[in-house]
Design an enzyme around this catalytic site. Sequence first.
Site, PDB file in Angstrom:
ATOM      1  N   HIS A   1       0.824  -1.210   0.000  1.00 37.92           N
ATOM      2  CA  HIS A   1       0.000   0.000   0.000  1.00 37.92           C
ATOM      3  C   HIS A   1       0.860   1.262   0.000  1.00 37.92           C
ATOM      4  O   HIS A   1       0.503   2.256  -0.623  1.00 37.92           O
ATOM      5  CB  HIS A   1      -0.949  -0.006   1.202  1.00 37.92           C
ATOM      6  CG  HIS A   1      -1.983  -1.081   1.112  1.00 37.92           C
ATOM      7  ND1 HIS A   1      -3.240  -0.868   0.611  1.00 37.92           N
ATOM      8  CD2 HIS A   1      -1.924  -2.401   1.415  1.00 37.92           C
ATOM      9  CE1 HIS A   1      -3.924  -1.997   0.626  1.00 37.92           C
ATOM     10  NE2 HIS A   1      -3.147  -2.959   1.110  1.00 37.92           N
TER      11      HIS A   1
ATOM     12  N   ASP B   1      -6.024   5.927   0.566  1.00 39.82           N
ATOM     13  CA  ASP B   1      -5.945   4.504   0.230  1.00 39.82           C
ATOM     14  C   ASP B   1      -7.345   3.896   0.367  1.00 39.82           C
ATOM     15  O   ASP B   1      -8.102   4.263   1.275  1.00 39.82           O
ATOM     16  CB  ASP B   1      -4.986   3.807   1.201  1.00 39.82           C
ATOM     17  CG  ASP B   1      -4.702   2.372   0.800  1.00 39.82           C
ATOM     18  OD1 ASP B   1      -3.579   2.095   0.400  1.00 39.82           O
ATOM     19  OD2 ASP B   1      -5.613   1.527   0.897  1.00 39.82           O
TER      20      ASP B   1
HETATM   21  N1  UDP Z   1      -9.100  -3.904  -0.551  1.00 41.32           N
HETATM   22  C1  UDP Z   1     -10.307  -3.421  -0.877  1.00 41.32           C
HETATM   23  N2  UDP Z   1     -11.094  -2.932   0.103  1.00 41.32           N
HETATM   24  C2  UDP Z   1     -10.691  -2.926   1.399  1.00 41.32           C
HETATM   25  C3  UDP Z   1      -9.450  -3.436   1.722  1.00 41.32           C
HETATM   26  C4  UDP Z   1      -8.664  -3.924   0.722  1.00 41.32           C
HETATM   27  O1  UDP Z   1     -10.695  -3.434  -2.029  1.00 41.32           O
HETATM   28  O2  UDP Z   1     -11.454  -2.498   2.252  1.00 41.32           O
HETATM   29  C5  UDP Z   1      -8.296  -4.449  -1.612  1.00 41.32           C
HETATM   30  C6  UDP Z   1      -6.917  -3.886  -1.578  1.00 41.32           C
HETATM   31  O3  UDP Z   1      -6.587  -3.375  -2.828  1.00 41.32           O
HETATM   32  C7  UDP Z   1      -6.075  -5.083  -1.231  1.00 41.32           C
HETATM   33  C8  UDP Z   1      -6.939  -6.265  -1.628  1.00 41.32           C
HETATM   34  O4  UDP Z   1      -8.236  -5.821  -1.418  1.00 41.32           O
HETATM   35  O5  UDP Z   1      -4.901  -5.045  -1.972  1.00 41.32           O
HETATM   36  C9  UDP Z   1      -6.738  -7.558  -0.891  1.00 41.32           C
HETATM   37  O6  UDP Z   1      -6.188  -7.396   0.311  1.00 41.32           O
HETATM   38  P1  UDP Z   1      -5.190  -8.478   0.868  1.00 41.32           P
HETATM   39  O7  UDP Z   1      -5.935  -9.408   1.740  1.00 41.32           O
HETATM   40  O8  UDP Z   1      -4.378  -9.061  -0.211  1.00 41.32           O
HETATM   41  O9  UDP Z   1      -4.281  -7.552   1.761  1.00 41.32           O
HETATM   42  P2  UDP Z   1      -3.136  -6.565   1.316  1.00 41.32           P
HETATM   43  O10 UDP Z   1      -1.919  -7.213   1.804  1.00 41.32           O
HETATM   44  O11 UDP Z   1      -3.147  -6.387  -0.171  1.00 41.32           O
HETATM   45  O12 UDP Z   1      -3.487  -5.331   2.026  1.00 41.32           O
END
Ligand code: UDP
Length: 462
Positions: free
Chosen positions: A29, A126
């Site tokens: 992020h 974000d």
């Molecule tokens: N994401 C989203 N809404 C949220 C939180 C996360 O769309 O409220 C998206 C975000 O782009 C993230 C992805 O969902 O990259 C999947 O999250 P993951 O579990 O892979 O965690 P990360 O390590 O990417 O934060």
Amino acid sequence: DPTMAETQTYGDRRRTPHIVLVPSAGMGHLTPFLRLAAQLSARDCRVSLLTTHPTVSAAEERHVDAFFSAFPGVRRLDLHLPLLDPSELDCADPFFLRFESIRRSAHLLPRVLADASPPVSAVIVDIVAASSYLPAVAEMGLPSYVLFTSSAAMLALCAYFPTYLATKNTFGVGDIDIPGAGRVPKSSVPMLLHDPNQLFAKQFLENGQALPKADGILVNTLHALEPEVLAALNEGKVTPDLPPVLAIGPILPEMSGEGESFSAPLAWLDRQPDRSVVYVSFGSRTAMPAEQIRELGIGLERSGLRFLWVVKSKMVDRAELEVGLEELLGEEYLAKIKDRGMVVKDWVEQAEILRHRAVGGFVSHCGWNSVTEAALYGVRILAWPIAGDQRVNAAVVARGGLGIWVEGWSWQAEEPIKAEEISERLKDLMAVEGLRAMGGAAADVGGTSYQMLTRFVESLKL
Ligand code: UDP
Ligand code: UDP
């Protein structure tokens, strides 16, 4: 300089938008926000970056410090996060807990921005902080934008998920058919979304519901890779009330030195033939079980290929010192592969590695930043998604011609994927010549992504 800002005329302000960036936790992020900050600075914007302390990983802290040294013109705004009681949240993931404390800090924004000068033109938050920050920014009378750090396919899922939950007639979460944007099969839906009581599932739902409150959504993808999904999002098919979705990716990485091999992996790559090396990495926060690490090691060895492998056995890098490579792989293994392979357990400069002429393939978990970097430098991917959004992203990789995805390598697998199968897939990966670097073309001056970001900055001057 506040005195200068006070005497600044309206005309000056029009020419120089002041953009405040609000990143969240984890390198996946932080990285696109730092890149966006650099790109906006290069387009004559004033940029302020919100930073929180302490970061979850050591990598975040290092990169934030290095960023401010490299870009002294970017203003650092410090946000002191409210303390959370983790036992109240029932969540073991330190990154998701940090998402939550950032989400609960939106009320502090007016105080942080009170002395911002010149006056703020827009705030970019974000996706993870959208549901609390978008209303807070609106209350201050400022335009707000979301930076979506994953694929447009994932954005479609995020935007549609509230409707899906409200209208489905099955128990639990099944295949999700997103109007205009295709199907996300049950097996690719992020695991944590199957349980509505999970902290991540709650955050995801609330952030999806909040998207219409933004004035625009910037996505780190490129039009050529996801044209149908981007069209469906912008035509109101996915959900009727979304603001404009702008594909501004791949947001270009900052390079530390032109052709300079300042680290051991890059120096090692300098000694390898063109396009001969498989680069293997599962991102900044995906730990692999010891048994799978051993199988992967044998698979790499048996493939007969040259390889650069970043091993990660802990989710947070600060804990990585607890186990050594010798312990995980054995001295004998390391001695056996040393003429052909390099194995490291530290942070590497991934963008520089993918740009290196010696790298011909990339075994990736399909964290979205990794995918965009591979697209940018034309490196073919063997998609090995492990969790989260990674199967959705792997489908984009396969559909967009960026590489291959062995769908059967399920993340639920109780048994590790065996060495023999891994080595066969590695050979498949390296048997094909490299891609054209479609991402590079889009971000070049005049490319679609470059134009989008320029148009966005222009819109803030009006
Ligand atoms: N994401 C989203 N809404 C949220 C939180 C996360 O769309 O409220 C998206 C975000 O782009 C993230 C992805 O969902 O990259 C999947 O999250 P993951 O579990 O892979 O965690 P990360 O390590 O990417 O934060
Ligand atoms: N990265 C890196 N060196 C490492 C590990 C990761 O430079 O040793 C970078 C990688 O290039 C990418 C980011 O960290 O920009 C990781 O984000 P991604 O979305 O690929 O995966 P995540 O770590 O969020 O799962």
